[in-house]
Design a protein around this motif. Structure first.
Motif, short mmCIF file in Angstrom:
data_model
loop_
_atom_site.label_atom_id
_atom_site.label_comp_id
_atom_site.label_asym_id
_atom_site.label_seq_id
_atom_site.Cartn_x
_atom_site.Cartn_y
_atom_site.Cartn_z
N TRP A 73 -6.88 1.44 -14.77
CA TRP A 73 -7.14 0.87 -16.08
C TRP A 73 -6.07 -0.15 -16.43
O TRP A 73 -4.92 -0.03 -16.00
N THR A 74 -6.43 -1.14 -17.24
CA THR A 74 -5.49 -2.05 -17.87
C THR A 74 -5.55 -1.77 -19.37
O THR A 74 -6.62 -1.83 -19.98
N GLY A 75 -4.41 -1.45 -19.95
CA GLY A 75 -4.39 -1.13 -21.37
C GLY A 75 -3.38 -0.06 -21.67
O GLY A 75 -2.41 0.13 -20.94
N SER A 76 -3.60 0.66 -22.75
CA SER A 76 -2.67 1.67 -23.21
C SER A 76 -3.43 2.95 -23.55
O SER A 76 -4.49 2.90 -24.17
N LEU A 77 -2.88 4.07 -23.12
CA LEU A 77 -3.44 5.38 -23.43
C LEU A 77 -2.60 5.99 -24.55
O LEU A 77 -1.41 6.28 -24.35
N SER A 78 -3.19 6.19 -25.72
CA SER A 78 -2.49 6.72 -26.87
C SER A 78 -2.89 8.17 -27.09
O SER A 78 -4.07 8.48 -27.28
N GLY A 107 1.15 -3.54 -23.98
CA GLY A 107 1.75 -2.39 -24.66
C GLY A 107 2.33 -1.44 -23.65
O GLY A 107 2.21 -1.62 -22.44
N ASN A 108 3.01 -0.40 -24.14
CA ASN A 108 3.45 0.68 -23.25
C ASN A 108 2.23 1.42 -22.74
O ASN A 108 1.25 1.61 -23.46
N CYS A 109 2.26 1.83 -21.49
CA CYS A 109 1.02 2.29 -20.85
C CYS A 109 0.54 3.65 -21.32
O CYS A 109 -0.64 3.85 -21.55
N VAL A 110 1.45 4.62 -21.45
CA VAL A 110 1.08 5.95 -21.92
C VAL A 110 1.99 6.27 -23.09
O VAL A 110 3.21 6.40 -22.92
N ALA A 130 7.68 0.20 -21.55
CA ALA A 130 7.85 1.50 -20.89
C ALA A 130 6.57 1.95 -20.23
O ALA A 130 5.47 1.71 -20.73
N GLY A 131 6.72 2.64 -19.09
CA GLY A 131 5.56 3.26 -18.48
C GLY A 131 5.04 4.39 -19.32
O GLY A 131 3.85 4.46 -19.66
#
Length: 414
Positions: A73-78, A107-110, A130-131
């Motif tokens: 995935w490309t994006g951020s997991l919140s 954004g930060n990934c996770v 940040a990762g």
């Protein structure tokens, strides 16, 4: 005998919440290639597809999200939901292939702002800063990967009692600040701890090493800034600029951090094991740092085992039973000096006074990368005996075991 239903039991016990008794956790599935966000998501044959679907799910304590290996995935997991200590919310891998990968510079990934998540099987690569960002309480990263970020893992000032363990943090070698203003460059962190009471253990951290206008090179496997009582133990660090550097903003603290049983090597010409500061430094004082039973081999010419400057004193740094061999300066202190004992040090120069039972001698490691002790090493049985308070015992009683009564200097006790 007739068995009572959960509902009947709940009716007989005033104040007992029915959902806590009746509800078992639900497992959801996510697959970036074969998933569909309109699917039920509750089986491997009908998985969801997107990160947004995970973030928007109404997850409860005991729920799990199974992420298909090989997904990208490309994006951020919140992650904002809250588990409990007894029933964390779990992210785990399923299937075969490489770890699921999240990347993207927006954004930060996770981003974990919730509490009591247990996350495994994810790789965060090439993220904005940040990762993994942990700002909640009681979260655990186990068996994750982070690479090509400014920080592999960032624990924010509100992040507490989190655990980062058994993970690979590799080539997080980007700078956040790298300009012509003097003495302000920053970046290239395996782990950056701004919060309190976190544990970093059993990880392999490599390649936190980046060019710097101010310093030539910068980076740290584990950097602590304004973080108290963090425990950094049993990590393997290779080819980082520093293993750890500590600092605190004026008016803040970085107190009582413990480094124990870490193994640190590097092939770079410059680098250090530990750098900390007293009250005369702009990011000092950093008080109550303890470094015990670490093994360090840095053969480069511009290296230093440890540095305690800006008004060093025993209240700033205590060292016990470390085995340190460097091509540069074995250690440096100013002011009243650090509190040292039981160490075995080899260096070209020595900028400190040896403490009780500390010696200048070659620890005789097996090789450049294997820091077990050879037969006949002066570090064998050389250490001083230490009580549990030296090993990061918390007020809760959680800590790590110390070595036997006649310990070796260094990380390896057999």
């Amino acid at each position: 005998m007739r068995l009572l239903s959960v509902a009947v039991i709940a009716s007989l016990v005033p104040g007992l919440p029915l959902p806590a008794l009746a509800r078992a956790g639900t497992t959801y599935y996510v697959d970036s290639r074969a998933g569909d966000d309109d699917a039920a998501g509750t089986s491997a044959t009908k998985p969801w597809k997107s990160l947004d679907k995970i973030g928007a799910a109404d997850l409860k304590p005991g729920d799990a999200v199974s992420v298909k290996r090989g997904s990208k995935w490309t994006g951020s997991l919140s992650l904002t939901a809250k588990g409990t200590a007894a029933k964390p919310i779990v992210i785990q891998p399923y299937g075969t292939g490489p770890m699921a990968k999240i990347s993207g510079m927006d954004g930060n990934c996770v981003v974990v702002s919730g509490d009591h998540w247990r996350i495994s099987g994810l790789r965060a690569s090439g993220c904005q800063w940040a990762g993994f960002e942990l700002s909640g309480d009681g979260n655990e990263l186990v068996g994750v990967g982070a690479d090509h970020n400014i920080a592999g893992v960032l624990v924010t000032p509100s992040g507490s009692r989190n655990v980062i363990r058994d993970s690979r943090l590799t080539a997080n070698a980007r700078m956040s600040v790298n300009d012509s203003e003097p003495d302000n460059d920053s970046g290239a962190f395996g782990v950056l701890l701004n919060g309190d009471d976190n544990t970093v253990t059993g990880n392999t951290i490599t390649g936190s090493y980046a060019p710097s206008v101010d310093y030539g090179f910068d980076g740290a496997a584990v950097e602590i800034f304004n973080g108290d009582r963090n425990l950094i133990t049993h990590n393997t660090a290779r080819d980082n600029e520093a293993f750890t550097e500590l600092g605190a903003r004026k008016g803040s603290t970085a107190t009582g951090n413990v480094f124990a049983f870490n193994v640190v090597t590097s092939s770079h010409k410059n680098g250090s094991f530990l750098v900390t500061r007293g009250p005369e430094h702009v990011v000092g004082p950093v008080t109550g740092t303890i470094a015990v039973h670490n093994s360090v081999y840095l053969p480069g010419r511009v290296t230093i085992g440890w540095s305690c400057h800006g008004g060093c004193s025993p209240s700033i740094l205590k060292l016990r039973n470390n085995a340190i061999s460097v091509g540069g300066q074995a250690g440096y202190e100013d002011g009243k000096g650090a509190d040292d004992a039981g160490g075995v040090y080899k260096g070209r120069t020595y900028g400190f006074k040896l403490g009780p039972k500390s010696v200048k001698a070659d620890p005789r490691f097996v090789s450049r990368t294997d820091l077990h002790l050879r037969p006949g090493s002066p570090a064998l049985g050389h250490g001083v005996r230490l009580g549990p308070a030296w090993f990061g015992r918390r007020s809760s009683g959680v800590g790590i075991a110390g070595p036997p009564a006649a310990p070796n200097a260094g990380a390896y006790q057999r």
